[in-house]
Write a protein that holds these residues in place. Structure first.
Motif: not given
Length: 481
Positions: A112-119, A161-166, A168-174
């Motif tokens: 989940y720390g990796v997902l947070a980094a991607i997001a 996949a879940r990093g991209l979803l995260a 999108r939820a965070a409005g992180a941009g391209p």
């Protein structure tokens, strides 16, 4: 002279000027998450990125993620995220510390720390060097649970996949997903993988994510205790995790980065609209030569690729293959010639420091030869040409597949189709005609047009007979005259 202090921030200022990092850990904020902290990434993309940031600035620090093993993360943390690259094979060892790592993570221990980094909106590139096996999207329940959120995302498809979803939820941009593994058409392949993974998760691929194709090249041998000793002497500090690399390095990238990128061209990266010419040149000139050296050298009883290249006549045979066959079938990138590129290949393979073993390079021949050699043969035949030298290399693979060197010593057949190969050989006479018929009959390897091509068959049978009667060393010596 013994080195008594460990590499880290405290030691960095005392290193020789040429060995100091171009940027210091912590000075550059992260802009890239990289999955895969292995030696190749640390000797290749990380080096390019540090040089680009040093030349042109930008917040492009790399958050390095180890997918499985925690050891590299712990070692790098002990050294303030610094490590060194030892370049071998030149006039003298050269070492330089690299400081572009701005963070570290462990996918297996903290997914989940990796997902947070991607997001993180500051991250604009997720790059990968995780080997082909890591990209497999299995249909088992555990993979589905990772993709749907019922289990922690520890696999590469789930993290992407879940990093991209995260994001999108965070409005992180391209974002750009940049595969740097040696896979043909790696960008489109990873795009298709991520799209399928998102479908399982009930989502679609966002429009603002790009998947450029890349071609990477640098030989990075395994680090030994002797390399660690030499790195310490060249660096002036003890490094627990140095990486070793040849002097040559190359990176070609399709220039599609919706969120921006480092100034990689300032560090020597080639940006292009089409990676395919570079990829084809590497497969047919570098990889084909590598395989030819492995099979012929193993038959002659040599251990290393460099030993194979030292065989009398070998360099001449390979140069003729490049000039007479590869150059006829490849349109090289602008400013590059097949023969010039091939000359660089031969210089690289002569580097004895790389310790490339023939038996290792000879593995998985049925998977490699269609891309490395059969494409050249097919194109030659389409032009009405005669695949003389390619026929020799194909015959050498067939002799190798029988399992015996010219001395009679056993050779291992490490190949996904080893069972099929042995069955085919057992069903035919052990003669040049019989072996050629048996192995060209492998439909998984040879398309029907080549399997039934009389010109190719004649060349392979002729060369197989020469290898059978005289051995690889004498055959190459005579052919190279």
């Amino acid at each position: 002279m013994a080195v008594t202090h460990r590499l880290g921030l405290a030691a960095a200022a005392g290193l020789p000027a040429a060995a100091r990092p171009l940027v210091r850990p912590g000075e550059v904020r992260p802009g890239i998450v990289h999955l895969g902290l292995g030696a190749f990434h640390r000797a290749h993309q990380a080096v390019y990125t540090e040089a680009a940031v040093a030349a042109s600035g930008g917040n492009w620090g790399i958050v390095g993620i180890a997918p499985r093993s925690r050891e590299i993360v712990d070692r790098l943390r002990e050294q303030d995220r610094l490590y060194s690259v030892l370049t071998v094979g030149g006039n003298a060892d050269e070492a330089r510390a690299v400081g572009i790592l701005s963070g570290l993570g462990h996918a297996a221990g903290d997914p989940y720390g990796v997902l947070a980094a991607i997001a993180d909106p500051a991250i604009r590139i997720v790059s990968l060097t995780v080997t082909e096996k890591a990209y497999r999207l299995t249909g088992d329940d555990h993979m589905r649970a990772q993709l749907t959120g019922d289990a922690p995302p520890v696999s590469v498809p789930a993290l992407l996949a879940r990093g991209l979803l995260a994001r999108r939820a965070a409005g992180a941009g391209p974002l750009t997903v940049l595969c740097c593994d040696n896979l043909q058409g790696n960008g489109p392949r990873i795009r298709a993988l991520v799209a399928r993974a998102l479908e399982v998760a009930g989502a679609q691929l966002p429009d603002d994510v790009a998947f450029p194709a890349t071609m990477v090249d640098r030989i990075v041998p395994a680090t030994t205790a002797d390399h660690r000793r030499r790195a310490a002497l060249a660096l002036g500090a003890d490094d627990a995790v140095p990486v070793v690399a040849e002097p040559f390095t190359q990176w070609v990238i399709e220039d599609r980065f919706p969120g921006g990128r480092p100034d990689w061209p300032s560090a020597g990266v080639v940006l292009t609209s089409d990676v395919t010419p570079w990829e084809t040149l590497k497969l047919r000139a570098l990889n084909a030569v590598h395989s030819a050296l492995a099979y012929l050298g193993a038959l002659a009883g040599h251990e290393l690729i460099a030993d194979s290249l030292d065989m009398p006549g070998m360099s001449e045979v390979l140069r003729r293959f490049l000039a007479e066959e590869v150059a006829r079938t490849v349109t090289p990138p602008p400013g590059v010639t097949v023969t010039g590129y091939g000359a660089t290949v031969l210089t690289r393979f002569a580097n004895r420091e790389l310790r490339h073993r023939n038996i290792q390079v000879a593995m998985d021949g049925t998977q490699k030869l269609p891309h490395r050699l059969l494409g050249t043969i097919q194109d030659l035949r389409d032009q009405g040409g005669n695949p003389c030298w390619a026929g020799l290399f194909l015959a050498a693979w067939m002799r190798f597949a029988r399992g015996y060197a010219d001395s009679g010593a056993r050779l291992p057949l490490d190949d996904p189709l080893s069972g099929r190969i042995r069955e085919a050989l057992a069903a035919m006479p052990d003669t040049p005609n019989g072996v050629t018929s048996a192995l060209t009959g492998l439909s998984e390897v040879f398309p029907p047009g080549l399997a039934g091509d009389d010109v190719l068959r004649r060349e392979v049978v002729r060369w197989y007979g020469e290898l059978d009667r005289h051995g690889a060393a004498a055959t190459i010596r005579e052919a190279g005259r």
